[in-house]
Design a protein around this motif. Structure first.
Motif, PDB file in Angstrom:
ATOM      1  N   ARG A  13       0.843  -1.197   0.000  1.00  0.00           N
ATOM      2  CA  ARG A  13       0.000   0.000   0.000  1.00  0.00           C
ATOM      3  C   ARG A  13       0.877   1.246   0.000  1.00  0.00           C
ATOM      4  O   ARG A  13       2.078   1.171   0.203  1.00  0.00           O
ATOM      5  N   ALA A  14       0.269   2.370  -0.189  1.00  0.00           N
ATOM      6  CA  ALA A  14       0.998   3.639  -0.257  1.00  0.00           C
ATOM      7  C   ALA A  14       1.734   3.956   1.044  1.00  0.00           C
ATOM      8  O   ALA A  14       2.704   4.713   1.033  1.00  0.00           O
ATOM      9  N   ASP A  15       1.304   3.366   2.162  1.00  0.00           N
ATOM     10  CA  ASP A  15       1.981   3.632   3.440  1.00  0.00           C
ATOM     11  C   ASP A  15       2.981   2.537   3.801  1.00  0.00           C
ATOM     12  O   ASP A  15       3.522   2.520   4.900  1.00  0.00           O
ATOM     13  N   ALA A  16       3.254   1.632   2.876  1.00  0.00           N
ATOM     14  CA  ALA A  16       4.248   0.581   3.130  1.00  0.00           C
ATOM     15  C   ALA A  16       5.632   1.228   3.249  1.00  0.00           C
ATOM     16  O   ALA A  16       5.922   2.208   2.565  1.00  0.00           O
ATOM     17  N   PRO A  17       6.470   0.671   4.107  1.00  0.00           N
ATOM     18  CA  PRO A  17       7.796   1.275   4.276  1.00  0.00           C
ATOM     19  C   PRO A  17       8.737   0.958   3.109  1.00  0.00           C
ATOM     20  O   PRO A  17       8.723  -0.147   2.573  1.00  0.00           O
ATOM     21  N   LYS A  18       9.545   1.946   2.742  1.00  0.00           N
ATOM     22  CA  LYS A  18      10.611   1.713   1.772  1.00  0.00           C
ATOM     23  C   LYS A  18      11.710   0.932   2.492  1.00  0.00           C
ATOM     24  O   LYS A  18      11.789   0.941   3.725  1.00  0.00           O
ATOM     25  N   VAL A  19      12.568   0.268   1.726  1.00  0.00           N
ATOM     26  CA  VAL A  19      13.685  -0.433   2.359  1.00  0.00           C
ATOM     27  C   VAL A  19      14.596   0.584   3.039  1.00  0.00           C
ATOM     28  O   VAL A  19      14.769   1.704   2.558  1.00  0.00           O
ATOM     29  N   THR A  20      15.157   0.178   4.173  1.00  0.00           N
ATOM     30  CA  THR A  20      16.114   1.027   4.880  1.00  0.00           C
ATOM     31  C   THR A  20      17.474   0.898   4.201  1.00  0.00           C
ATOM     32  O   THR A  20      17.688   0.011   3.376  1.00  0.00           O
ATOM     33  N   ASP A  21      18.414   1.751   4.560  1.00  0.00           N
ATOM     34  CA  ASP A  21      19.766   1.667   4.000  1.00  0.00           C
ATOM     35  C   ASP A  21      20.399   0.312   4.325  1.00  0.00           C
ATOM     36  O   ASP A  21      21.069  -0.279   3.488  1.00  0.00           O
ATOM     37  N   LYS A  22      20.159  -0.180   5.535  1.00  0.00           N
ATOM     38  CA  LYS A  22      20.703  -1.480   5.949  1.00  0.00           C
ATOM     39  C   LYS A  22      20.089  -2.601   5.111  1.00  0.00           C
ATOM     40  O   LYS A  22      20.796  -3.483   4.616  1.00  0.00           O
ATOM     41  N   GLU A  23      18.771  -2.568   4.951  1.00  0.00           N
ATOM     42  CA  GLU A  23      18.091  -3.581   4.129  1.00  0.00           C
ATOM     43  C   GLU A  23      18.559  -3.511   2.678  1.00  0.00           C
ATOM     44  O   GLU A  23      18.758  -4.543   2.033  1.00  0.00           O
ATOM     45  N   LEU A  24      18.752  -2.303   2.173  1.00  0.00           N
ATOM     46  CA  LEU A  24      19.217  -2.122   0.796  1.00  0.00           C
ATOM     47  C   LEU A  24      20.548  -2.844   0.589  1.00  0.00           C
ATOM     48  O   LEU A  24      20.713  -3.590  -0.370  1.00  0.00           O
TER      49      LEU A  24
END
Length: 113
Positions: A13-24
């Protein structure tokens, strides 16, 4: 090989979190042939696949389209003579979600089929 290819996309959904720098860092390491591009402030995954001719490139494009339809997640596909550029990002969040990395891994698998 990547565990990502065996995962399934989750509804985003539009409020889903983007990947963090660590996850990236962790996720991109699992798909080493892909790069991160930033266009209009939107982080995207991109890879260019090379083929011997247009017919093979088009066949790969069609496989990528079928994959996208199967998972309800759609990339940008640029088909040219001898190459296909595939770009994944999540439109709803204007950036990268884990789904994009899953789909990139699944796109890599298309070369094996």
């Amino acid at each position: 090989m990547s565990e990502l290819k065996s995962m399934t996309c989750e509804a985003c959904r539009a409020d889903a979190p983007k990947v963090t720098d660590k996850e990236l860092k962790e996720l991109i390491a699992q798909i080493p042939d892909w790069g991160v591009e930033v266009r209009d402030g939107i982080m995207q995954l991109e890879r260019q696949f090379k083929f011997k001719n247009f017919k093979l490139a088009l066949a790969f494009t069609n496989k990528a389209g079928e994959l996208a339809e199967e998972f309800g997640h759609h990339p940008a596909l640029l088909t040219e003579w001898g190459k296909v550029t595939v770009t994944w990002w999540t439109h709803a969040i204007k950036g990268l979600h884990k789904n994009d990395f899953i789909m990139a891994a699944k796109t890599d698998e298309l070369l094996e089929s």
